[in-house]
Design an enzyme around this catalytic site. Structure first.
Site, short mmCIF file in Angstrom:
data_model
loop_
_atom_site.label_atom_id
_atom_site.label_comp_id
_atom_site.label_asym_id
_atom_site.label_seq_id
_atom_site.Cartn_x
_atom_site.Cartn_y
_atom_site.Cartn_z
N GLU A 1 0.82 -1.22 0.00
CA GLU A 1 0.00 0.00 0.00
C GLU A 1 0.85 1.27 0.00
O GLU A 1 0.44 2.28 -0.56
CB GLU A 1 -0.95 0.00 1.20
CG GLU A 1 -2.07 -1.01 1.14
CD GLU A 1 -1.72 -2.33 1.80
OE1 GLU A 1 -2.63 -3.17 1.97
OE2 GLU A 1 -0.53 -2.52 2.15
N PHE B 1 -11.82 -6.87 14.09
CA PHE B 1 -10.73 -7.36 13.24
C PHE B 1 -10.41 -6.35 12.15
O PHE B 1 -11.28 -5.89 11.44
CB PHE B 1 -11.12 -8.70 12.62
CG PHE B 1 -10.09 -9.24 11.66
CD1 PHE B 1 -8.86 -9.68 12.11
CD2 PHE B 1 -10.34 -9.30 10.29
CE1 PHE B 1 -7.89 -10.16 11.24
CE2 PHE B 1 -9.39 -9.78 9.41
CZ PHE B 1 -8.17 -10.21 9.89
N GLN B 2 -9.14 -6.00 12.06
CA GLN B 2 -8.63 -5.03 11.09
C GLN B 2 -9.34 -3.68 11.18
O GLN B 2 -9.52 -2.99 10.18
CB GLN B 2 -8.71 -5.58 9.66
CG GLN B 2 -7.69 -6.71 9.41
CD GLN B 2 -7.50 -7.04 7.95
OE1 GLN B 2 -8.41 -6.84 7.13
NE2 GLN B 2 -6.34 -7.55 7.61
N LYS C 1 -17.62 -0.53 5.55
CA LYS C 1 -17.96 -1.46 4.48
C LYS C 1 -19.45 -1.51 4.20
O LYS C 1 -19.88 -1.58 3.03
CB LYS C 1 -17.45 -2.87 4.82
CG LYS C 1 -17.71 -3.87 3.71
CD LYS C 1 -17.12 -5.24 3.98
CE LYS C 1 -17.37 -6.18 2.80
NZ LYS C 1 -16.78 -7.52 3.02
N MET D 1 24.37 9.35 2.80
CA MET D 1 24.27 10.67 3.43
C MET D 1 24.54 10.58 4.92
O MET D 1 25.21 11.45 5.50
CB MET D 1 22.90 11.29 3.16
CG MET D 1 22.79 12.73 3.65
SD MET D 1 23.98 13.85 2.86
CE MET D 1 23.10 14.24 1.35
#
Length: 558
Positions: A51, A113-114, A163, A467
């Site tokens: 993602e 969940f999630q 959802k 760097m």
């Protein structure tokens, strides 16, 4: 028209002219992906490997095209994986709309969940965000999100949709979306007049250009302004290409790794005209000693930037394109020949240089410039290679240098290159990375192969975190704590394992041949360039020092 929430999402994307989205599906966002499947001939979906890659791709698409970039993710870890990309876009004022889906309404706030409170998490790093709990407000919320992302100072907006809202049915009525136009009315005539008076009174003006000039598509107005003022020009990372890097008045970048010419010139000018820049600490060095011989005139769309980091003398608030247009209408032709000559002498005395006979970062960047004839889109990760890409490639047009300036996000460039290539497919797109940065999100090479996106990935491989090692060398008595990457990772084999072409270069000639080949293949290519671990970016300003104390390799040797 009766549509489900997920169908409304897709129809609203079509209203906005969205042709490409980047994302990764999951349970909570399945309804939206099912709707996208039915419209795959109208909206191309790029399935990234992670993602974070999707968020950077949306950002790169936005920077390269000037349109809003769109990314999608599911709930929980899918949404949180977007956070770094959203923060990157926020720091650089990039218009991105991130759409996430969450657990069903009855499950919100129950550690389901999630489940994660993504609007709470992203509140400090978005221009605005929404959670849509009522399907009847869904379409207007999406329209509002796109408007917010583009108006005024651009920035990312997140929309979180439970959802069950994507599954229920509501009335949808299509709307014709008018293009977002800058507010020209609110620019103060009094502020414009003050600006013109300050410019006409100056004897040694310097123009400092930032990302606002790019975001407002003000290149033409800026060019006219520079010629009318007759002053030297420097820029920030974000401002690259707003004014042509090939012009005789251009003096290079300003700040920690800016040219000596720009740093010395700004320190000696009597008027600093700041066009869409926010005075980052990497630009100003010691803020108390920054341009302290000059009056400071700032043009910026965001009034919050006035006097935030540097106290200014006067400012004009408004869209940069509009402000420059109004100033140009009132400003008489200026002439500053002695001052311009002095700066030209600095340019001759303090040119950028590098060791001529070995494969090095600056050579790689200059060779890319030569072979692409300055007509490529360059994306970068963050570090030494990023500075070399800013110093040694001459950007003549805006939206051709895409890099994470404010947040300094390692792992940004590869995803951004995918978004840029999808947005501007006729341009050669090259991502320049260090080996440390490439490791962050190198899995997106698989995305490039999967979707046949022919980007060229150049890895400037010094087997260290370059760097950070440079700082350890200069300021930490060479204590190289956790910056050595001299292991058995073979980027050529990794590229081939993911289906790309892998090439390696150990010499200048090998890189010339490899890059020439990459330009002809029309497929994803990774070029592993082996350079010395102690290669450094010059000039440099030590942290906390004024920019007038810029030093280079010769100064260190003395």
């Amino acid at each position: 028209m009766q549509l489900t929430g997920s169908e409304i999402v897709v129809e609203c994307l079509k209203e906005q002219g969205v042709d490409t989205v980047f994302g990764y599906p999951g349970g909570a966002i399945l309804n939206v992906y099912d709707a996208l499947y039915k419209h795959s001939d109208e909206i191309t979906h790029i399935l990234t490997s992670h993602e974070q890659g999707a968020s950077h791709a949306a950002d790169g698409y936005a920077r390269a095209t000037g349109r809003v970039g769109v990314c999608l993710a599911t709930s929980g870890p899918g949404a949180t994986n977007l956070v770094t990309g959203i923060a990157t876009a926020y720091m650089d004022s990039i218009p991105v709309v991130a759409i996430t889906c969450n657990v069903n309404l009855p499950l919100l706030g129950k550690d389901s969940f999630q489940e994660v409170d993504i609007t709470g998490i992203t509140l400090p790093i978005t221009k605005h965000n929404f959670i849509v709990k009522d399907i009847n407000s869904l379409a207007d919320t999406i329209r509002r999100a796109f408007e917010i992302a583009q108006t005024g100072r651009p920035g990312p907006v997140l929309i979180d949709i439970p959802k069950d809202v994507t599954g229920v049915i509501a009335e949808y009525e299509k709307k014709v979306i008018e293009p977002v136009r800058p507010d020209e009315v609110s620019v103060s005539d009094e502020e414009i007049n003050t600006a013109v008076e300050m410019i006409e009174a100056a004897e040694k003006p310097y123009i400092f250009v930032g990302g606002g000039a790019v975001l407002s598509d003000a290149s033409d107005e800026l060019f006219e302004f520079v010629k009318r003022v007759d002053a030297p020009v420097c820029d920030t990372l974000m401002g690259k290409g707003a004014f042509p890097g090939t012009d005789e008045l251009y003096t290079g970048m300003l700040g920690m790794h800016g040219t000596k010419t720009s740093n010395f010139g700004v320190s000696e000018c009597d008027l600093l005209i700041v066009v869409g820049a926010r005075f980052s600490d990497r630009v100003t060095g010691n803020a108390k000693k920054f341009a302290n011989h000059a009056k400071i005139l700032q043009f910026d769309v965001d009034p919050a930037e006035m006097d935030k980091n540097i106290v200014i003398t006067a400012g004009v608030t408004g869209d940069i394109k509009t402000v420059l247009k109004k100033v140009n209408e009132k400003l008489s032709q200026q002439s500053h020949k002695p001052w311009v000559k002095q700066i030209e002498e600095y340019k001759a005395k303090y040119p950028l240089s590098y060791h001529p006979d070995v494969l090095s970062g600056p050579f790689v960047v200059e060779e890319i410039y030569r072979q692409t004839k300055g007509d490529a889109i360059i994306t970068t990760e963050v570090g030494q290679h990023q500075m070399w890409a800013a110093q040694f490639y001459k950007y003549s047009r805006p939206r051709t240098f895409l890099t994470s300036g404010g947040l300094g996000t390692m792992g940004y460039g590869l995803g951004a290159s995918l978004g840029a290539k999808m947005g501007v497919p006729d341009k050669t797109v090259v991502n320049i990375a260090g080996d440390g940065c490439f490791r962050m999100n190198m899995n997106e090479i698989a995305t490039a192969v999967r979707h046949n996106i022919p980007i060229i990935q150049v890895v400037i491989n010094n087997h260290v975190l370059g760097m950070v090692r440079q700082w350890q060398t200069l300021f930490y008595e060479k204590r190289y704590s956790q910056t050595v990457l001299n292991d058995a990772v073979d980027f050529v084999k990794l590229a081939e394992a993911m289906g790309a072409t892998g090439l390696r270069a150990n010499t200048q000639q090998e890189f010339r041949v490899a890059f020439e080949k990459a330009l002809t293949l029309g497929k994803p290519v990774v070029i592993d360039c082996q350079i010395d671990s102690d290669e450094k970016v010059w000039p440099m300003v030590a942290p906390g020092a004024p920019i007038s104390d810029a030093f280079d390799e010769g100064d260190v040797a003395r």
